[in-house]
Design a protein around this motif. Sequence first.
Motif, PDB file in Angstrom:
ATOM      1  N   GLU A 198       4.536   5.601   9.559  1.00 36.64           N
ATOM      2  CA  GLU A 198       4.505   4.540  10.659  1.00 36.64           C
ATOM      3  C   GLU A 198       4.280   3.124  10.059  1.00 36.64           C
ATOM      4  OE1 GLU A 198       3.053   7.446  14.519  1.00 36.64           O
ATOM      5  OE2 GLU A 198       1.742   5.601  13.739  1.00 36.64           O
ATOM      6  N   PHE A 199       5.218   2.250  10.628  1.00 36.59           N
ATOM      7  CA  PHE A 199       5.011   0.889  10.241  1.00 36.59           C
ATOM      8  C   PHE A 199       4.373   0.019  11.489  1.00 36.59           C
ATOM      9  CE2 PHE A 199       7.794   2.673   7.031  1.00 36.59           C
ATOM     10  CZ  PHE A 199       7.370   2.101   5.863  1.00 36.59           C
ATOM     11  N   GLU A 207      -1.098  -8.354   8.309  1.00 43.39           N
ATOM     12  CA  GLU A 207      -1.505  -8.165   6.920  1.00 43.39           C
ATOM     13  C   GLU A 207      -0.446  -7.187   6.470  1.00 43.39           C
ATOM     14  OE1 GLU A 207      -5.442  -6.838   7.208  1.00 43.39           O
ATOM     15  OE2 GLU A 207      -6.386  -8.775   7.929  1.00 43.39           O
ATOM     16  N   GLY A 208       0.400  -7.152   6.997  1.00 47.28           N
ATOM     17  CA  GLY A 208       1.459  -6.074   6.557  1.00 47.28           C
ATOM     18  C   GLY A 208       2.562  -6.600   5.424  1.00 47.28           C
ATOM     19  N   GLY A 253       8.884 -10.190  11.316  1.00 45.89           N
ATOM     20  CA  GLY A 253       7.490  -9.863  11.168  1.00 45.89           C
ATOM     21  C   GLY A 253       7.066  -9.200   9.980  1.00 45.89           C
ATOM     22  N   PHE A 254       5.771  -8.620  10.166  1.00 45.54           N
ATOM     23  CA  PHE A 254       5.190  -7.839   9.110  1.00 45.54           C
ATOM     24  C   PHE A 254       4.734  -6.517   9.681  1.00 45.54           C
ATOM     25  CE2 PHE A 254       5.036 -12.307   8.020  1.00 45.54           C
ATOM     26  CZ  PHE A 254       5.000 -12.385   6.717  1.00 45.54           C
ATOM     27  N   TYR A 255       4.546  -5.636   8.607  1.00 47.00           N
ATOM     28  CA  TYR A 255       4.431  -4.265   9.117  1.00 47.00           C
ATOM     29  C   TYR A 255       3.311  -3.469   8.076  1.00 47.00           C
ATOM     30  CZ  TYR A 255       8.014  -4.749  12.645  1.00 47.00           C
ATOM     31  OH  TYR A 255       8.670  -5.237  13.613  1.00 47.00           O
ATOM     32  N   ARG A 256       2.163  -2.806   8.838  1.00 44.30           N
ATOM     33  CA  ARG A 256       1.421  -1.952   7.665  1.00 44.30           C
ATOM     34  C   ARG A 256       1.788  -0.580   7.798  1.00 44.30           C
ATOM     35  NH1 ARG A 256      -3.256  -4.179   5.770  1.00 44.30           N
ATOM     36  NH2 ARG A 256      -3.689  -1.894   5.030  1.00 44.30           N
ATOM     37  N   PRO A 257       1.902   0.049   6.708  1.00 47.71           N
ATOM     38  CA  PRO A 257       2.278   1.262   6.789  1.00 47.71           C
ATOM     39  C   PRO A 257       1.048   2.509   6.814  1.00 47.71           C
ATOM     40  CG  PRO A 257       2.294   0.582   4.329  1.00 47.71           C
ATOM     41  CD  PRO A 257       1.957  -0.471   5.228  1.00 47.71           C
ATOM     42  N   MET A 304       4.567   1.673  -4.320  1.00 46.96           N
ATOM     43  CA  MET A 304       6.019   1.484  -4.003  1.00 46.96           C
ATOM     44  C   MET A 304       5.851  -0.041  -3.318  1.00 46.96           C
ATOM     45  SD  MET A 304       7.293   4.983  -3.111  1.00 46.96           S
ATOM     46  CE  MET A 304       8.739   4.645  -2.252  1.00 46.96           C
ATOM     47  N   LEU A 305       5.269  -0.207  -2.276  1.00 44.88           N
ATOM     48  CA  LEU A 305       4.890  -1.467  -1.497  1.00 44.88           C
ATOM     49  C   LEU A 305       4.038  -2.615  -1.857  1.00 44.88           C
ATOM     50  CD1 LEU A 305       5.363   0.681   1.974  1.00 44.88           C
ATOM     51  CD2 LEU A 305       7.363  -0.158   0.443  1.00 44.88           C
ATOM     52  N   ALA A 306       3.259  -2.446  -2.777  1.00 50.11           N
ATOM     53  CA  ALA A 306       2.288  -3.311  -3.360  1.00 50.11           C
ATOM     54  C   ALA A 306       1.423  -3.645  -2.055  1.00 50.11           C
ATOM     55  CB  ALA A 306       2.944  -4.347  -3.875  1.00 50.11           C
ATOM     56  N   ILE A 307       0.711  -2.557  -1.346  1.00 48.70           N
ATOM     57  CA  ILE A 307      -0.084  -2.972  -0.235  1.00 48.70           C
ATOM     58  C   ILE A 307      -1.348  -2.067  -0.219  1.00 48.70           C
ATOM     59  CG2 ILE A 307       1.137  -1.502   1.298  1.00 48.70           C
ATOM     60  CD1 ILE A 307       0.312  -3.657   3.685  1.00 48.70           C
ATOM     61  N   ASP A 308      -2.308  -2.091   0.108  1.00 44.80           N
ATOM     62  CA  ASP A 308      -3.498  -1.354   0.555  1.00 44.80           C
ATOM     63  C   ASP A 308      -3.348  -0.310   1.650  1.00 44.80           C
ATOM     64  OD1 ASP A 308      -4.694  -2.088  -1.936  1.00 44.80           O
ATOM     65  OD2 ASP A 308      -5.967  -3.640  -0.791  1.00 44.80           O
ATOM     66  N   ILE A 309      -3.460   0.815   1.565  1.00 43.80           N
ATOM     67  CA  ILE A 309      -3.377   1.549   2.575  1.00 43.80           C
ATOM     68  C   ILE A 309      -4.735   2.431   2.736  1.00 43.80           C
ATOM     69  CG2 ILE A 309      -2.282   3.512   3.707  1.00 43.80           C
ATOM     70  CD1 ILE A 309       0.238   2.739   2.177  1.00 43.80           C
ATOM     71  N   PRO A 310      -5.648   1.962   3.862  1.00 42.86           N
ATOM     72  CA  PRO A 310      -6.898   2.407   3.966  1.00 42.86           C
ATOM     73  C   PRO A 310      -7.070   3.894   4.536  1.00 42.86           C
ATOM     74  CG  PRO A 310      -6.666   0.760   5.393  1.00 42.86           C
ATOM     75  CD  PRO A 310      -5.379   0.886   4.846  1.00 42.86           C
ATOM     76  N   PHE A 311      -6.168   4.346   5.261  1.00 43.01           N
ATOM     77  CA  PHE A 311      -6.219   5.485   6.157  1.00 43.01           C
ATOM     78  C   PHE A 311      -4.796   5.999   6.315  1.00 43.01           C
ATOM     79  CE2 PHE A 311      -6.045   2.412   9.295  1.00 43.01           C
ATOM     80  CZ  PHE A 311      -5.413   2.812  10.444  1.00 43.01           C
ATOM     81  N   GLY A 312      -4.987   7.305   6.773  1.00 41.74           N
ATOM     82  CA  GLY A 312      -3.508   7.978   7.266  1.00 41.74           C
ATOM     83  C   GLY A 312      -4.111   9.269   8.135  1.00 41.74           C
ATOM     84  N   TYR A 313      -3.101   9.995   8.640  1.00 44.28           N
ATOM     85  CA  TYR A 313      -3.356  11.075   9.765  1.00 44.28           C
ATOM     86  C   TYR A 313      -2.856  12.309   8.965  1.00 44.28           C
ATOM     87  CZ  TYR A 313      -4.590   7.200  12.910  1.00 44.28           C
ATOM     88  OH  TYR A 313      -5.006   5.902  13.557  1.00 44.28           O
TER      89      TYR A 313
END
Length: 222
Positions: free
Chosen positions: A86-87, A92-93, A101-105, A135-144
């Motif tokens: 989900e984006f 901060e995305g 715009g910007f999206y967080r994965p 791959m996206l050069a971003i921090d991902i702190p959580f998922g589901y």
Amino acid sequence: MTREYTPDELLPLSGIQHFLFCRRQWALIHIEMQWQDNALTVEGKQLHERVDDPFFVETRRDVIISRSVPVASYTLGLSGICDVVEFTSSTEGIRLPGREGFYRPTPIEYKRGHPKRDPVDEAQLCAQAICLEEMLAIDIPFGYLYYGETRRREPVTFTRELRQLVYQAATEMHAYMARGYTPRVKVSKACRSCSLAAICLPNLQEKTSSVKTYIRQQIEQA
Ligand code: SF4
């Protein structure tokens, strides 16, 4: 210094759940190419068939939902498919092609059954997140994790400990693969729900470490 694997060395990401469930099970499937469906794996496949819809992208309000997303990490040496990413719109995305715009994965993994006591599902999801981060050069702190039995999403925080577990497992998987090493049978309560029990457990009496050896012995004795 962190080692980088080559594309030829990448192992299936989904194997991390087998590896943490039972190292022998992982080796039987991924080194010896043994597999046997049981009711649990068939049920799991059916759940995934409903999720797997390649190239499908859905938009709900400020969330873009992408399914069956191929991912890879060269520091883990793993590649696979995220059930859903989900984006969500966020300053901060990252930018997405063709989108404003910007999206967080955020990765979401679908599982049959209910949450397990051991963090095998969490580790698989965390490995997916590490791939997306690379791959996206971003921090991902959580998922589901979404469970078919409870029909609920459980949030998973990608802690340092969970990330260490994933890196340690991936390193060991590569070491086992390089050696072609299949651990011996170590019977545990995990064997009761193991899809490879019928293949694996006859070896108990044989005291051999390889299914190939067992099958060869059976053929020779026939
Ligand atoms: S039967 Fe037990 S020891 Fe054999 S692969 Fe399955 S869980 Fe591992």
